[in-house]
Design a protein around this motif. Sequence first.
Motif, PDB file in Angstrom:
ATOM      1  N   ASP A  32      28.847 -18.208  56.936  1.00  0.00           N
ATOM      2  CA  ASP A  32      27.725 -18.996  57.438  1.00  0.00           C
ATOM      3  C   ASP A  32      27.587 -18.886  58.951  1.00  0.00           C
ATOM      4  O   ASP A  32      26.553 -19.263  59.509  1.00  0.00           O
ATOM      5  CB  ASP A  32      27.877 -20.463  57.029  1.00  0.00           C
ATOM      6  CG  ASP A  32      29.130 -21.112  57.576  1.00  0.00           C
ATOM      7  OD1 ASP A  32      30.177 -20.441  57.611  1.00  0.00           O
ATOM      8  OD2 ASP A  32      29.077 -22.291  57.967  1.00  0.00           O
TER       9      ASP A  32
ATOM     10  N   THR B 268      16.815 -32.635  55.140  1.00  0.00           N
ATOM     11  CA  THR B 268      17.354 -31.624  54.238  1.00  0.00           C
ATOM     12  C   THR B 268      16.683 -31.704  52.874  1.00  0.00           C
ATOM     13  O   THR B 268      16.256 -32.780  52.436  1.00  0.00           O
ATOM     14  CB  THR B 268      18.871 -31.816  54.061  1.00  0.00           C
ATOM     15  OG1 THR B 268      19.375 -30.812  53.165  1.00  0.00           O
ATOM     16  CG2 THR B 268      19.209 -33.185  53.492  1.00  0.00           C
ATOM     17  N   SER B 269      16.598 -30.556  52.223  1.00  0.00           N
ATOM     18  CA  SER B 269      16.086 -30.500  50.853  1.00  0.00           C
ATOM     19  C   SER B 269      17.216 -30.397  49.843  1.00  0.00           C
ATOM     20  O   SER B 269      16.963 -30.225  48.643  1.00  0.00           O
ATOM     21  CB  SER B 269      15.140 -29.296  50.702  1.00  0.00           C
ATOM     22  OG  SER B 269      15.833 -28.083  50.974  1.00  0.00           O
ATOM     23  N   LEU B 270      18.450 -30.493  50.308  1.00  0.00           N
ATOM     24  CA  LEU B 270      19.597 -30.421  49.407  1.00  0.00           C
ATOM     25  C   LEU B 270      19.535 -31.548  48.384  1.00  0.00           C
ATOM     26  O   LEU B 270      19.128 -32.672  48.697  1.00  0.00           O
ATOM     27  CB  LEU B 270      20.909 -30.503  50.205  1.00  0.00           C
ATOM     28  CG  LEU B 270      21.196 -29.324  51.135  1.00  0.00           C
ATOM     29  CD1 LEU B 270      22.291 -29.655  52.119  1.00  0.00           C
ATOM     30  CD2 LEU B 270      21.555 -28.083  50.314  1.00  0.00           C
TER      31      LEU B 270
ATOM     32  N   HIS C 175      25.739 -32.459  54.440  1.00  0.00           N
ATOM     33  CA  HIS C 175      24.688 -32.449  55.458  1.00  0.00           C
ATOM     34  C   HIS C 175      24.752 -33.699  56.325  1.00  0.00           C
ATOM     35  O   HIS C 175      24.625 -33.627  57.556  1.00  0.00           O
ATOM     36  CB  HIS C 175      23.302 -32.347  54.810  1.00  0.00           C
ATOM     37  CG  HIS C 175      22.189 -32.376  55.807  1.00  0.00           C
ATOM     38  ND1 HIS C 175      21.603 -33.556  56.225  1.00  0.00           N
ATOM     39  CD2 HIS C 175      21.584 -31.388  56.504  1.00  0.00           C
ATOM     40  CE1 HIS C 175      20.683 -33.289  57.125  1.00  0.00           C
ATOM     41  NE2 HIS C 175      20.636 -31.980  57.312  1.00  0.00           N
TER      42      HIS C 175
ATOM     43  N   GLU D 270      23.431 -24.360  45.452  1.00  0.00           N
ATOM     44  CA  GLU D 270      22.712 -24.602  46.705  1.00  0.00           C
ATOM     45  C   GLU D 270      23.392 -23.914  47.887  1.00  0.00           C
ATOM     46  O   GLU D 270      23.158 -24.284  49.044  1.00  0.00           O
ATOM     47  CB  GLU D 270      22.615 -26.105  46.970  1.00  0.00           C
ATOM     48  CG  GLU D 270      21.869 -26.871  45.893  1.00  0.00           C
ATOM     49  CD  GLU D 270      21.598 -28.307  46.297  1.00  0.00           C
ATOM     50  OE1 GLU D 270      20.516 -28.556  46.888  1.00  0.00           O
ATOM     51  OE2 GLU D 270      22.456 -29.171  46.033  1.00  0.00           O
TER      52      GLU D 270
ATOM     53  N   THR E  85      26.643 -25.807  60.226  1.00  0.00           N
ATOM     54  CA  THR E  85      26.078 -25.827  58.883  1.00  0.00           C
ATOM     55  C   THR E  85      26.818 -26.862  58.046  1.00  0.00           C
ATOM     56  O   THR E  85      27.931 -27.272  58.393  1.00  0.00           O
ATOM     57  CB  THR E  85      26.198 -24.455  58.202  1.00  0.00           C
ATOM     58  OG1 THR E  85      27.557 -24.273  57.738  1.00  0.00           O
ATOM     59  CG2 THR E  85      25.818 -23.316  59.148  1.00  0.00           C
TER      60      THR E  85
ATOM     61  N   ALA F 104      23.062 -21.050  49.418  1.00  0.00           N
ATOM     62  CA  ALA F 104      22.229 -20.435  50.455  1.00  0.00           C
ATOM     63  C   ALA F 104      21.771 -21.471  51.477  1.00  0.00           C
ATOM     64  O   ALA F 104      21.804 -21.232  52.685  1.00  0.00           O
ATOM     65  CB  ALA F 104      21.034 -19.737  49.821  1.00  0.00           C
ATOM     66  N   ASP F 105      21.353 -22.637  51.012  1.00  0.00           N
ATOM     67  CA  ASP F 105      20.915 -23.694  51.922  1.00  0.00           C
ATOM     68  C   ASP F 105      22.085 -24.325  52.661  1.00  0.00           C
ATOM     69  O   ASP F 105      21.945 -24.724  53.821  1.00  0.00           O
ATOM     70  CB  ASP F 105      20.156 -24.776  51.148  1.00  0.00           C
ATOM     71  CG  ASP F 105      18.799 -24.298  50.665  1.00  0.00           C
ATOM     72  OD1 ASP F 105      18.259 -23.347  51.265  1.00  0.00           O
ATOM     73  OD2 ASP F 105      18.291 -24.859  49.679  1.00  0.00           O
TER      74      ASP F 105
ATOM     75  N   ARG G 271      24.545 -33.221  49.863  1.00  0.00           N
ATOM     76  CA  ARG G 271      23.893 -34.145  50.784  1.00  0.00           C
ATOM     77  C   ARG G 271      24.923 -34.848  51.676  1.00  0.00           C
ATOM     78  O   ARG G 271      24.646 -35.145  52.836  1.00  0.00           O
ATOM     79  CB  ARG G 271      23.044 -35.161  50.009  1.00  0.00           C
ATOM     80  CG  ARG G 271      21.847 -34.516  49.309  1.00  0.00           C
ATOM     81  CD  ARG G 271      20.970 -35.558  48.643  1.00  0.00           C
ATOM     82  NE  ARG G 271      20.287 -36.393  49.619  1.00  0.00           N
ATOM     83  CZ  ARG G 271      19.137 -36.076  50.204  1.00  0.00           C
ATOM     84  NH1 ARG G 271      18.530 -34.920  49.913  1.00  0.00           N
ATOM     85  NH2 ARG G 271      18.582 -36.894  51.062  1.00  0.00           N
TER      86      ARG G 271
ATOM     87  N   ARG H  90      24.582 -22.835  53.778  1.00  0.00           N
ATOM     88  CA  ARG H  90      25.010 -21.913  54.837  1.00  0.00           C
ATOM     89  C   ARG H  90      24.001 -21.815  55.979  1.00  0.00           C
ATOM     90  O   ARG H  90      24.223 -21.081  56.937  1.00  0.00           O
ATOM     91  CB  ARG H  90      25.247 -20.521  54.241  1.00  0.00           C
ATOM     92  CG  ARG H  90      26.522 -20.429  53.412  1.00  0.00           C
ATOM     93  CD  ARG H  90      26.659 -19.083  52.758  1.00  0.00           C
ATOM     94  NE  ARG H  90      27.997 -18.915  52.169  1.00  0.00           N
ATOM     95  CZ  ARG H  90      28.291 -18.012  51.253  1.00  0.00           C
ATOM     96  NH1 ARG H  90      27.349 -17.177  50.818  1.00  0.00           N
ATOM     97  NH2 ARG H  90      29.510 -17.922  50.775  1.00  0.00           N
ATOM     98  N   MET H  91      22.929 -22.592  55.895  1.00  0.00           N
ATOM     99  CA  MET H  91      21.922 -22.577  56.956  1.00  0.00           C
ATOM    100  C   MET H  91      22.223 -23.670  57.976  1.00  0.00           C
ATOM    101  O   MET H  91      22.847 -24.687  57.655  1.00  0.00           O
ATOM    102  CB  MET H  91      20.528 -22.781  56.363  1.00  0.00           C
ATOM    103  CG  MET H  91      20.093 -21.651  55.444  1.00  0.00           C
ATOM    104  SD  MET H  91      18.464 -21.957  54.703  1.00  0.00           S
ATOM    105  CE  MET H  91      17.434 -21.976  56.171  1.00  0.00           C
TER     106      MET H  91
END
Length: 298
Positions: free
Chosen positions: A225, A69-71, A80, A57, A93, A59-60, A77, A62-63
């Motif tokens: 990131d 969140t969709s993590l 996040h 995960e 991030t 890529a997500d 999680r 680093r956003m």
Amino acid sequence: MMRRPQIALLSDGRRLHLQDGPIDLIAEARGAAGEVRSAYEAAVHRFTGLLDELCAELADLRMAAADRTSLQGVVARRMHSAVAPYAADCFITPMAAVAGSVAEEILAAMLRAATLDRAYVNNGGDIALHLGGGESFSVGLMDRPDRDGVMRTMRIEADDPVRGIATSGRRGRSFSLGIADAVTVLAATASRADAAATVIANAVDLPGHPAVIRRPANELQPDSDLGPRLVTRDVGELSHDDVAVALESGAECARQLFDRGLIEGAVLQLCGDMLVIGPKDIERQGSLPRQPENAVHV
């Protein structure tokens, strides 16, 4: 060729070393021999494959963090959740809480498997902590993480709310937007401490000062990131007033986080000067041995 985690007891026979790629942990558990053994077995089991979970995960992670969140991963999680309180006010991030979140996950696995008197997992200075009744934990503070020498110590008691410790700054392992030598944060969890240390260290700053050299993060590390954001690479000579202004900027940030209940305290260090926010019991200890008994350095 498949990468294998490096797992071994250290030479003292008490501490467990777990290393896989950039993750480098030291864990120590205290209690009955059988309980310690079960805790270490659980740590090894949970550690194996953990880096792969995060990479899946990446890529997500680093956003920029958002409210939702969709993590999917437990650690992802947690990362996040730790940074979400700051998302509305600054760019951050989930990677800002990766070290503390990993330490927290390994400690949780140990505690699910065993009853321990005391335990910690240290991920490069970001520490997840467990203290049973009557136990305590000493932490040695370095004014410069890139040098040897301990300048102060903190003692955390079992009845204190602190169970996470993290340090950030321009001399650490990661890039910083600020100029702090080190910011050490005490919080309820390691993931929260990690996120807050990043935010406060970024706030110790002198925007536009000619003595501060900055470069785009992605020029130094293409997959950073932080993207093109300017990170601190060097700090020239600063006046006493400059240092005071930068520290006060970070201290005001720390006070706000303390008032919001996000941290239990912070120690900010720059050019030999220090500000303490929150805890009142950090006493000057003078020059301490390089490895004081029962102390972990951050």
